[in-house]
Enzyme design. Structure first.
Site, PDB file in Angstrom:
ATOM      1  N   ASN A  72      20.280 -10.581 -20.317  1.00 16.19           N
ATOM      2  CA  ASN A  72      19.575 -11.019 -19.072  1.00 16.19           C
ATOM      3  C   ASN A  72      21.255 -12.225 -19.303  1.00 16.19           C
ATOM      4  O   ASN A  72      20.781 -12.626 -17.738  1.00 16.19           O
ATOM      5  CB  ASN A  72      18.422 -11.594 -19.241  1.00 16.19           C
ATOM      6  CG  ASN A  72      17.561 -11.389 -19.910  1.00 16.19           C
ATOM      7  OD1 ASN A  72      17.438  -9.595 -19.744  1.00 16.19           O
ATOM      8  ND2 ASN A  72      16.599 -11.531 -20.663  1.00 16.19           N
ATOM      9  N   ASN A 172      22.166  -5.533 -15.263  1.00 18.54           N
ATOM     10  CA  ASN A 172      21.221  -5.678 -16.551  1.00 18.54           C
ATOM     11  C   ASN A 172      20.055  -6.136 -16.491  1.00 18.54           C
ATOM     12  O   ASN A 172      19.495  -6.829 -15.861  1.00 18.54           O
ATOM     13  CB  ASN A 172      21.440  -6.379 -17.986  1.00 18.54           C
ATOM     14  CG  ASN A 172      20.199  -6.657 -18.418  1.00 18.54           C
ATOM     15  OD1 ASN A 172      20.958  -5.612 -19.586  1.00 18.54           O
ATOM     16  ND2 ASN A 172      19.743  -7.723 -19.134  1.00 18.54           N
ATOM     17  N   GLU A 173      18.458  -4.781 -16.700  1.00 22.83           N
ATOM     18  CA  GLU A 173      17.156  -5.243 -16.159  1.00 22.83           C
ATOM     19  C   GLU A 173      17.028  -5.571 -15.157  1.00 22.83           C
ATOM     20  O   GLU A 173      16.462  -6.657 -14.970  1.00 22.83           O
ATOM     21  CB  GLU A 173      16.791  -5.426 -17.452  1.00 22.83           C
ATOM     22  CG  GLU A 173      16.974  -5.106 -19.215  1.00 22.83           C
ATOM     23  CD  GLU A 173      16.087  -5.540 -19.889  1.00 22.83           C
ATOM     24  OE1 GLU A 173      15.823  -7.335 -20.236  1.00 22.83           O
ATOM     25  OE2 GLU A 173      16.431  -4.772 -21.252  1.00 22.83           O
ATOM     26  N   GLU A 291      20.059  -0.636 -25.635  1.00 28.91           N
ATOM     27  CA  GLU A 291      19.440  -1.967 -25.496  1.00 28.91           C
ATOM     28  C   GLU A 291      18.421  -1.026 -27.296  1.00 28.91           C
ATOM     29  O   GLU A 291      17.293  -0.883 -26.567  1.00 28.91           O
ATOM     30  CB  GLU A 291      18.572  -2.958 -24.964  1.00 28.91           C
ATOM     31  CG  GLU A 291      19.801  -3.358 -24.651  1.00 28.91           C
ATOM     32  CD  GLU A 291      18.999  -4.980 -23.375  1.00 28.91           C
ATOM     33  OE1 GLU A 291      18.295  -5.825 -24.372  1.00 28.91           O
ATOM     34  OE2 GLU A 291      19.801  -5.449 -23.074  1.00 28.91           O
TER      35      GLU A 291
HETATM   36  O1  AHR Z   1      18.848  -7.915 -26.562  1.00 28.43           O
HETATM   37  C1  AHR Z   1      18.127  -9.305 -25.438  1.00 28.43           C
HETATM   38  C2  AHR Z   1      17.305  -9.371 -24.508  1.00 28.43           C
HETATM   39  O2  AHR Z   1      16.694  -8.793 -24.245  1.00 28.43           O
HETATM   40  C3  AHR Z   1      18.159  -9.065 -23.607  1.00 28.43           C
HETATM   41  O3  AHR Z   1      19.209 -10.218 -22.715  1.00 28.43           O
HETATM   42  C4  AHR Z   1      18.143  -7.990 -22.062  1.00 28.43           C
HETATM   43  O4  AHR Z   1      18.875  -7.587 -21.766  1.00 28.43           O
HETATM   44  C5  AHR Z   1      16.478  -7.527 -23.212  1.00 28.43           C
HETATM   45  O5  AHR Z   1      15.358  -8.046 -22.365  1.00 28.43           O
END
Ligand code: AHR
Length: 493
Positions: A72, A172-173, A291
């Site tokens: 994040n 990311n996400e 992840e």
């Molecule tokens: O790994 C912790 C968080 O989890 C990361 O920053 C994010 O990509 C996910 O939601």
């Protein structure tokens, strides 16, 4: 006693394991970087401030690539803040984690650290507040040989030779509504394509990963993935998957998490195959599960603005390690499509390695299944014929045995990873006749009190044990798997 059987055939092959399956993740989050891997003045730190006690444990894990700098954090990060003389670097608010980022550690430091640690970098470009232009400039800074503004600045900052970062995440996400400048699938798909084009024009040898779903729990899953793959099919190499599990009160459901993870990958394989057909393409889209872990998201508390706060510092039990082990086997069993996987994360933040500021370091319970996966999961994953008892979990009919079998032709060894998630003992029969006679070399086991946790006072509360070996040469054997236990069985051929 429950009975299970694995009929292992050396010619029933799933795929050769990509070494990037043993990757991890370090984010500018909490104490992952600051007082994790980097702590100037620590008694174990080198002249650069890199903690050698921590690096040693990372090296033992055999980590391939490390994803950096987020997470994040990435979606609000300007990489230019983290280069040049340290005294000139700005202190910034990090809106993702409500912390203050000192920028004393950036891409140049991470490159030096990685070289020393013997790991590769999986870079990431900001698709939140960042633009495709910023993404291109970062690739130019890292990978362009010289004679341009950004590549010459890199040389001025101490790296004459390119950093040669060959693997990049495009954001990311971005499906997550919590993400800074979150996008919908159409907007992200278009932005990712433009960033990927620029990045590849600068270095056509890079590989790129587009954002897939942040979890199976996302309302947009799996439509997000279909759309993103449709946009990016011709431009990127992998789709990312993320998934964390936590115990919501039922140990058996928690232990069955691997079933959900398996379905997640299976569903996206189908989705990727659909996109391939739609595109009349020849390329299979493969996955970067960048992840994965156990994470107690319900433990998160609000905290004041501060530098390197103690956040996301989960302390893992044996039960967490068993769940984690089940997930690791699912990743191996999908080695044909999952080419990259990052244990999230590596130090302090939901991590296998835990430090004291200014003090000691310990291995958490999840350290061991990752170590064994990385050490013995290299080679070719086989597809045994499995016979296992089942029971009902939140995911429906659930096998009580989770397993993965890896044949390493280089060392002429077979490893059987096995997890009994049931509350009863299980007899596991192994039929290894296709290998001729074998010898058992090791039987490692993790079992015991499910709530046991490693702490600084008791750093070895959860450690693997060596069990007695079946003697002599044989082609079939039986082992007893205690209730809720993880096993690594090693055979030489
Ligand atoms: O790994 C912790 C968080 O989890 C990361 O920053 C994010 O990509 C996910 O939601």
């Amino acid at each position: 006693m429950k009975q299970a059987k694995l009929h292992i055939e050396k010619d029933f092959r799933i795929a050769e394991v990509d070494e990037r399956l043993f990757s991890s993740f370090l984010e500018h989050l909490g104490r992952a970087i600051y007082t994790g891997i980097y702590e100037p003045g620590h008694p174990q730190a080198d002249e650069n401030g890199y903690r050698m006690d921590v690096m040693k444990l990372i090296q033992q894990l055999g980590v391939s690539h490390i994803r950096y700098p987020g997470g994040n954090f990435l979606s609000g990060y300007d990489w230019k803040d983290g280069i040049g003389p340290k005294e000139d670097r700005p202190r910034r608010l990090d809106l993702a984690w409500h912390t203050i980022e000192s920028n004393q550690f950036g891409i140049d430091e991470f490159y030096d650290w990685s070289k020393k640690a013997g790991t590769q970098i999986m870079g990431a470009v900001n698709m939140g507040t960042g633009t495709p232009k910023d993404a291109g400039q970062l690739v130019e800074y890292c990978n362009f040989a010289g004679g341009t503004y950004w590549s010459d600045l890199r040389a001025k900052n101490g790296h004459k030779d390119p950093l040669n970062i060959k693997l990049w995440c495009i954001g990311n996400e971005m499906d997550g509504e919590w993400q800074i400048c979150h996008l919908d699938a159409d907007d992200y798909g278009k932005k990712a394509v433009e960033a990927a084009k620029i990045m590849r024009w600068i270095d056509d040898s890079i590989q790129m990963v587009a954002c897939g779903s942040a979890s199976t729990l996302q309302k947009t899953y799996p439509e997000w993935d279909r759309k993103v793959m449709e946009y990016t099919y011709d431009y990127v190499d992998y789709l990312s998957l993320h998934r964390y599990y936590e115990n919501e009160g039922n140990d058996f459901d928690f232990l069955a998490s691997f079933v959900d993870m398996d379905r997640f990958i299976h569903t996206l394989e189908g989705t990727a195959n659909y996109v391939k057909a739609l595109k009349r393409g020849t390329k299979d889209i493969c996955f970067s599960f960048d992840e994965w872990n156990v994470w107690y998201q319900q433990h998160q508390q609000p905290h004041p603005w501060q530098e390197a706060p103690e956040i996301l510092e989960d302390h893992y039990t044996l039960l967490d390690a068993l769940v984690f082990a089940g997930m690791s086997m699912t990743l191996l069993n999908h080695a044909d499509r999952v080419k990259i996987a990052c244990l999230a994360q590596l130090v302090n933040v939901i991590a296998p390695i835990f430090t004291e500021k200014g003090g000691r370091v310990i291995k958490q319970s999840i350290y061991y299944p990752f170590e064994y996966m990385s050490k013995f999961g290299r080679g070719t994953v086989l597809k045994p014929v499995v016979s296992t008892p089942t029971a009902e979990s939140r995911y429906g009919d659930t096998p009580l045995l989770q397993q993965s079998v890896v044949y390493d032709e280089k060392t002429n060894a077979v490893t059987v990873f096995a997890l009994n998630i049931g509350a009863e003992e299980m007899q596991l029969d192994l039929d290894l006749r296709s290998f001729g006679k074998v010898k058992m070399q090791e039987h490692i086991c993790m079992a015991g009190s499910l709530s046991a946790t490693n702490t600084f006072a008791q750093p070895d509360a959860v450690t693997p044990k060596d069990l007695p070996l079946e003697q002599g040469e044989f082609d079939t054997c039986s082992v007893i798997l205690q209730p809720q236990s993880y096993h690594v069985l090693r055979f030489s051929l």
